[in-house]
Structures are given as C-alpha cells and as structure tokens.
Write a protein that holds these residues in place. Structure first.
Motif, PDB file in Angstrom:
ATOM      1  N   MET A  81       0.841  -1.211   0.000  1.00 34.92           N
ATOM      2  CA  MET A  81       0.000   0.000   0.000  1.00 34.92           C
ATOM      3  C   MET A  81       0.869   1.251   0.000  1.00 34.92           C
ATOM      4  SD  MET A  81      -2.854  -1.168   2.788  1.00 34.92           S
ATOM      5  CE  MET A  81      -3.560   0.452   3.049  1.00 34.92           C
ATOM      6  N   VAL A  82       1.869   1.245   0.866  1.00 38.24           N
ATOM      7  CA  VAL A  82       2.737   2.427   0.978  1.00 38.24           C
ATOM      8  C   VAL A  82       3.406   2.726  -0.366  1.00 38.24           C
ATOM      9  CG1 VAL A  82       4.858   3.277   2.071  1.00 38.24           C
ATOM     10  CG2 VAL A  82       3.114   2.110   3.448  1.00 38.24           C
ATOM     11  N   ASN A  83       3.761   1.672  -1.093  1.00 41.21           N
ATOM     12  CA  ASN A  83       4.490   1.872  -2.360  1.00 41.21           C
ATOM     13  C   ASN A  83       3.574   2.051  -3.565  1.00 41.21           C
ATOM     14  OD1 ASN A  83       6.948   1.670  -1.058  1.00 41.21           O
ATOM     15  ND2 ASN A  83       6.969  -0.578  -1.205  1.00 41.21           N
ATOM     16  N   HIS A  84       2.265   1.986  -3.354  1.00 43.03           N
ATOM     17  CA  HIS A  84       1.375   2.088  -4.517  1.00 43.03           C
ATOM     18  C   HIS A  84       1.319   3.539  -5.013  1.00 43.03           C
ATOM     19  CE1 HIS A  84      -1.932   1.692  -7.240  1.00 43.03           C
ATOM     20  NE2 HIS A  84      -1.932   0.382  -7.053  1.00 43.03           N
TER      21      HIS A  84
ATOM     22  N   THR B 138       7.974  10.880  -2.628  1.00 43.41           N
ATOM     23  CA  THR B 138       6.718  10.944  -3.381  1.00 43.41           C
ATOM     24  C   THR B 138       5.940  12.185  -2.932  1.00 43.41           C
ATOM     25  OG1 THR B 138       5.327   9.829  -1.756  1.00 43.41           O
ATOM     26  CG2 THR B 138       6.621   8.414  -3.203  1.00 43.41           C
ATOM     27  N   ASP B 139       4.809  12.444  -3.596  1.00 41.92           N
ATOM     28  CA  ASP B 139       4.002  13.578  -3.108  1.00 41.92           C
ATOM     29  C   ASP B 139       2.831  13.104  -2.240  1.00 41.92           C
ATOM     30  OD1 ASP B 139       2.362  12.525  -4.977  1.00 41.92           O
ATOM     31  OD2 ASP B 139       1.894  14.425  -5.982  1.00 41.92           O
ATOM     32  N   LYS B 140       2.987  11.905  -1.681  1.00 37.31           N
ATOM     33  CA  LYS B 140       1.938  11.397  -0.777  1.00 37.31           C
ATOM     34  C   LYS B 140       1.898  12.240   0.497  1.00 37.31           C
ATOM     35  CE  LYS B 140       1.772   6.416  -1.709  1.00 37.31           C
ATOM     36  NZ  LYS B 140       2.681   6.192  -2.814  1.00 37.31           N
ATOM     37  N   LYS B 141       0.701  12.516   0.951  1.00 35.77           N
ATOM     38  CA  LYS B 141       0.559  13.108   2.282  1.00 35.77           C
ATOM     39  C   LYS B 141       0.755  11.988   3.308  1.00 35.77           C
ATOM     40  CE  LYS B 141      -2.803  16.204   3.546  1.00 35.77           C
ATOM     41  NZ  LYS B 141      -2.592  17.635   3.599  1.00 35.77           N
ATOM     42  N   LEU B 142       1.200  12.340   4.490  1.00 33.81           N
ATOM     43  CA  LEU B 142       1.503  11.299   5.480  1.00 33.81           C
ATOM     44  C   LEU B 142       1.146  11.779   6.888  1.00 33.81           C
ATOM     45  CD1 LEU B 142       2.931   8.556   6.124  1.00 33.81           C
ATOM     46  CD2 LEU B 142       5.077   9.828   6.249  1.00 33.81           C
ATOM     47  N   THR B 143       0.467  10.928   7.638  1.00 36.62           N
ATOM     48  CA  THR B 143       0.350  11.171   9.082  1.00 36.62           C
ATOM     49  C   THR B 143       0.768   9.889   9.798  1.00 36.62           C
ATOM     50  OG1 THR B 143      -2.021  10.722   8.862  1.00 36.62           O
ATOM     51  CG2 THR B 143      -1.409  12.997   9.167  1.00 36.62           C
ATOM     52  N   LEU B 144       1.494  10.061  10.888  1.00 38.22           N
ATOM     53  CA  LEU B 144       2.041   8.917  11.627  1.00 38.22           C
ATOM     54  C   LEU B 144       1.655   9.050  13.098  1.00 38.22           C
ATOM     55  CD1 LEU B 144       5.704   8.858  10.198  1.00 38.22           C
ATOM     56  CD2 LEU B 144       3.828   7.328   9.564  1.00 38.22           C
ATOM     57  N   GLU B 145       1.018   8.013  13.615  1.00 33.91           N
ATOM     58  CA  GLU B 145       0.748   7.977  15.059  1.00 33.91           C
ATOM     59  C   GLU B 145       1.524   6.773  15.574  1.00 33.91           C
ATOM     60  OE1 GLU B 145      -0.163   6.884  18.306  1.00 33.91           O
ATOM     61  OE2 GLU B 145      -2.223   6.430  17.719  1.00 33.91           O
ATOM     62  N   LEU B 146       2.621   7.062  16.263  1.00 34.25           N
ATOM     63  CA  LEU B 146       3.583   5.997  16.568  1.00 34.25           C
ATOM     64  C   LEU B 146       3.640   5.692  18.068  1.00 34.25           C
ATOM     65  CD1 LEU B 146       6.303   7.249  14.060  1.00 34.25           C
ATOM     66  CD2 LEU B 146       4.421   5.670  13.650  1.00 34.25           C
ATOM     67  N   GLY B 147       4.773   5.191  18.492  1.00 34.53           N
ATOM     68  CA  GLY B 147       4.882   4.681  19.848  1.00 34.53           C
ATOM     69  C   GLY B 147       4.976   5.761  20.914  1.00 34.53           C
TER      70      GLY B 147
END
Ligand code: NDP
Length: 531
Positions: free
Chosen positions: A273-276, A301-310
C-alpha cells in the motif's frame, strides 16, 4: 458473589486466590470471597473464512493465501483470513480511485447521512462487535463494550457532522470562501485557486495496529470519508475480524461500492500500500520502527503522510495529589488493555516523599485486579494479543531484572496463569534508572517502570527525557501547578488528574518519535484535505 471458607471481604478478590475467572474456566480451590463467573452470553457468528472487501464485494485474494486468526485467550483458531498481495492491493486502490470523484461530488449532507448510518449500525450491533473484538484481540469485554465500540460509533457520528461544514472548519479562509459561494462566482474560483477551499486528498491508504482494531478503523475512516476521500484500510494481521464486520455493515447500509475497501494481510500488504503510486495519502498507526520505514518510502513521493507511533508516556504524581485517585490513574494508565496502548503511562514518576505510600497502595490495589477470561465481565486484565507480543514482553521483563530493577507482580505471583493462551501478570519495577531499557523503550505490555523525583523541575526533565512525545499525566491538587507543568511537558496529549480519556472532538497525536499529524477534532480533518 459466592462464598468459600476463609476471610470475608465482599467485593474484593483475595490476593493469591485462584478465582473462578482466574484460569479461564479452570476450577477455583482457594479460600475467601470471590466473584462468581459472569461470562458474556452473546454468541457471535464467525465464518470459517473471510475474503477481501473490494468495491463493495467480498472477493477471494489473487494470492489464494489465507492465514489463521487466533483467539489469544485460548489459542483456538477463529477463522481464516485472506492475505492480500500486491495485485489485490492494486485492485483495492483502483476501486477507491474510481469511486472517489463521485463520492467527493456527492452533496456533503448526503455524505454525512452515509457516515451517520455507519455510526447507527455500529450502535445497533454493539454487543456483537464487542464480543468479536474481545475474542479476536484478548481485551476484557468490559473494555470492548464500554470503550472501543461506543468510541468507534462516536467517531462516525462526530465526523458525519463535519461533512457539510468543511468550509467553516478551516478558519477565516474557509469562511470567506463559504461567504463567496454562490454570490460571486469569479471570486469563489479565485479563492479556491488561492487555496482557501478545502478539497479531498484522494485515495487514502490506512494501516492500523492490533490494540484497538475497530476504534482505529473509525479514527481513520470517519474523517477521511467526511472530507470526500475514498479509503483502502488494512487491519493488523492478528485482529482483522471487526474491520471485516464493518465491511458487512457497509454492505447492509448500501454504502457506495469502492468508497471503503478493506484488505487483510501482514506487513508486506501494508508495504505494498505504501508503495502504490495511486495512493495519495498514507495514515499509519503502529510502531515507530515501521513508521520510520513508511516515512522514508513516502519521502520521495508527493503522498501526504500522518504517523501515530509509539510512546513511553510519563505519569507524574506530586505530593499534593489525591493519592487514592492517582492509584486508579496509574492502574488505568498502564493496565488498561494489558498495556497495549500507545499512550500508556508506562513511566511513573512519584514525588520522593510519597514514594513508599504510593508503592504500598499500588501493591494493595493490584491484588484486586482480576486476570483471566476476557469474556468474563469481572475481568480487569485480559490476554496478551499474540504469542509474539508475549515473547517481546518477556524479553523486557528479563532485561529489567538483569539490569538490576526489582520486579513486583500483581495478581498474586503464586497464582497459576491459565494453561492455554498468552498471559502476563500486571507488574511494576522499582529501582529503575533512566538508563534502563525498561525506562526507555516501549514495551506495549502491563509493565510499569516506577521512578521518583525531588523537585518539579526534575520531574519535567526526566519526563521529557525520551525520544517519544505522545502523552503525559499530571496529578496535583493545585491548578496553577497543573498548567505550569503541562506547558513544560513535550507531549501531544496531557491528562490532569486522570488518564487515558478519549473523545472524538479532541485531537490526539504526538511529537518527536511519536509521529506527526492529529486524529480527532478539527485538527484531525486537516490531514484529509488539500487547499
Ligand atoms: P507494527 O508497527 O509492525 O504494525 C502496525 C501495522 O503496520 C500493522 O497493520 C502491520 O501489519 C503493518 N505493517 C508492518 N510492517 C509494515 C511495513 N513495512 N509497511 C507497512 N505496514 C506495515 O507493529 P507490530 O504489530 O509489529 O508490533 C511491534 C511493536 O510495535 C509492539 O511491540 C509495540 O511496541 C509497537 N506497537 C505500537 C503501536 C502504537 O500504537 N504505538 C501499535 C502496535 C504496535 P501486520 O500487523 O499485519 O504485520
């Protein structure tokens, strides 16, 4: 309640007892008052096999592979789940891409109605969903019933309300564009070109963890849908069942096909998914380690990203706090959901003058925690989500002991754990140094590191001495101290005189290695629009 011989303390489990629920069905033989079993009686239908939910239909994976989903409380196989490969991910993304323009063009109030319907159906099927969540993930039924499912419904209700108010949601620019709407076409077009009008991001790839399966699905899907995006959601390998139930709900309410696609699989599915190239935004909740990999993959890439991590969140108890209340906060902070909580209060900082009292009261309180069958309504601590996670927790327990900290186990260490399933006694370490592994790394289990401090400055320094910045707790009687400390803590969420409270209207997210972007509230919508 039932009566055995021995000391009588109605309503309180006796330390060292082998309660009715203690061994998930094994017999009780010790003295004392104890709770009678209170098993959840609702039966839930679980299919032998689940396929992928793509374009509104359940379809077999092109990989032809399935993996087992196991009940962590008894190791029984619940079902077989489809494993999506790259071609399946591609099919889901294509479906989402094809559905997106129509979904975005739909009158916002109509979008809201669809989202509202999801919320209502979750409420109507709440009991079934709670049982399923508990069987699949190991968490106590009272938590699924009272926290996960109601909050999941709340997220859909809340975001249904935003769907037709997005112009207002983004401040004066949004308001201005809204005022211009229909009055001055040229100005409206100019404004939207200038970037004042929110539009959807497109196709959102959403990857969620196993600790709050349906709740995380709601956190991700609800804002994305409200903003006119379409979604490809991947639940975690060990906990796919409630997301697949959600897919059935979407079918029941005639949700437009392709708007939400749910594909199951392990890390490789998430990676695909991440690489699509046709996914416009990735929203990820999970470990910092995988979050970093995703950030690297998206960087070019020009993907938007949000990360909810540890996280490794501090819970700070000052000497003027109500200690009994704080003990409850400590317990809910670290033992809620077996400590499988990204914002768990896993580092406890106690003012030195009250350390002995806090440890003594905590020890006493932990003797009344009931570990066992997650489907029993008296259970406080359920099963560890997977064999792999149990092994991880054991490694940390060994590391803590070998580094010189002292382990204190709740729930009577003489009491046997259930013979089947994955179990860990709630516990805490004293004699912990900030350099110890158990004080630095996210354990994601019912393991608390207890440390002390002498001054508020030292408490703040030690609390902030972590690569994470997700949450924190402050316990004090004084309002001014509360605000002063909260201002100085580097954490996305700060609870004062409480812990682990969530609301759809309240943004959640971290700083530093706990990720970026917010989920919930107006701030959460921001990750799902472009200007
Ligand atoms: P992960 O971060 O590996 O899993 C989170 C999600 O990401 C799952 O759906 C997982 O799939 C998926 N995933 C795994 N690898 C990749 C990848 N390379 N690209 C895209 N997606 C991927 O957490 P784990 O389940 O492995 O748990 C490991 C540790 O992470 C725990 O011990 C805990 O410390 C921490 N954790 C933290 C969470 C948090 O919210 N802070 C949540 C979960 C874990 P799948 O599960 O199917 O493999």
């Amino acid at each position: 309640m039932k009566e055995d011989s021995g000391p009588q303390r109605p309503g309180i489990a006796i330390p060292g007892r082998q309660g009715a629920n203690a061994s998930a069905g094994e017999s009780s033989a010790t003295a004392g008052w104890d709770y009678s079993p209170a098993p959840e009686t609702a039966k839930v239908a679980i299919a032998d096999r689940y396929d992928l939910f793509i374009n509104g239909k359940f379809i077999a994976p092109k990989t032809r592979k399935y993996f087992a989903s196991i009940n962590p409380a008894n190791e029984q196989v619940l079902s077989e789940i489809a494993e999506a490969g790259a071609a399946d991910v591609d099919a889901a993304v294509r479906a989402a891409k094809a559905a997106q323009p129509k979904w975005a063009r739909l009158k916002p109030s109509e979008r809201a109605k669809f989202i509202f319907r999801i919320a209502r159906r979750i409420q109507e099927r709440a009991r079934e969903l709670a049982v399923l969540e508990t069987m699949d993930g190991g968490k106590p039924i009272t938590e699924s019933r009272d926290v996960d499912i109601p909050l999941a419904a709340q997220h859909f209700f809340y975001h249904a309300g935003w769907a037709d108010k997005l112009q207002h949601a983004f401040g004066s620019a949004g308001e201005k564009a809204s005022r211009d709407h229909g009055r001055d076409k040229k100005r409206r077009i100019r404004n939207s070109k200038l970037g004042t009008s929110p539009s959807p991001v497109g196709v959102c790839g959403q990857i969620i963890p196993w600790n709050f399966p349906i709740l995380m699905a709601a956190w991700k899907l609800a804002p994305a849908l409200a903003c006119g995006n379409t979604c490809v959601l991947k639940p975690a390998e060990t906990t796919s069942l409630t997301a697949l139930r959600l897919a059935e709900i979407l079918q029941e309410i005639d949700f437009p096909p392709g708007v939400v696609n749910i594909i199951t699989g392990a890390g490789a599915t998430g990676q695909a998914m991440v690489n699509h190239p046709s996914i416009d935004k990735i929203a990820f909740t999970g470990s910092t380690e995988v979050g970093k990999l995703i950030a690297k993959a998206c960087a070019s890439t020009d993907k938007k990203l949000t990360l909810e991590l540890g996280g490794k969140s501090p819970n700070i108890i000052f000497e003027d706090a109500s200690i009994d209340q704080a003990i409850e906060g400590i317990v809910s902070g670290i033992y809620f959901n077996q400590g499988h909580v990204c914002c768990a209060g896993s580092r406890l900082f106690v003012a030195e003058s009250i350390l002995d009292e806090v440890i003594s009261k905590l020890t006493q309180r932990m003797t009344s925690l009931r570990l066992g069958d997650p489907l029993d309504k008296n259970t406080d601590v359920g099963a560890i989500n997977s064999k792999a996670q149990l092994a991880t927790i054991h490694r940390y327990l060994e590391a803590g002991t070998s580094e010189g900290a002292q382990l204190h186990e709740g729930y009577g260490s003489a009491t046997p754990l259930p013979s089947k399933g994955y179990w860990c006694r709630p516990c805490f370490f004293t004699g912990v140094q900030p350099s110890h592994i158990i004080a630095r790394e996210e354990i994601f289990g019912p393991v608390l590191a207890v440390m002390s401090f002498r001054t508020p400055e030292e408490a703040i320094l030690r609390a902030n001495n972590t690569p994470y910045g997700l949450a924190a707790g402050v316990w004090t009687h004084k309002g001014s101290k509360m605000f002063d400390i909260a201002r100085k803590l580097k954490a996305g969420v700060i609870w004062c005189n409480t812990f682990n409270k969530f609301d759809a209207a309240s943004p959640f997210g971290g700083f530093k290695e706990s990720g970026f972007g917010r989920e919930g509230g107006l701030h959460g919508l921001r990750g799902y629009v472009r200007f």
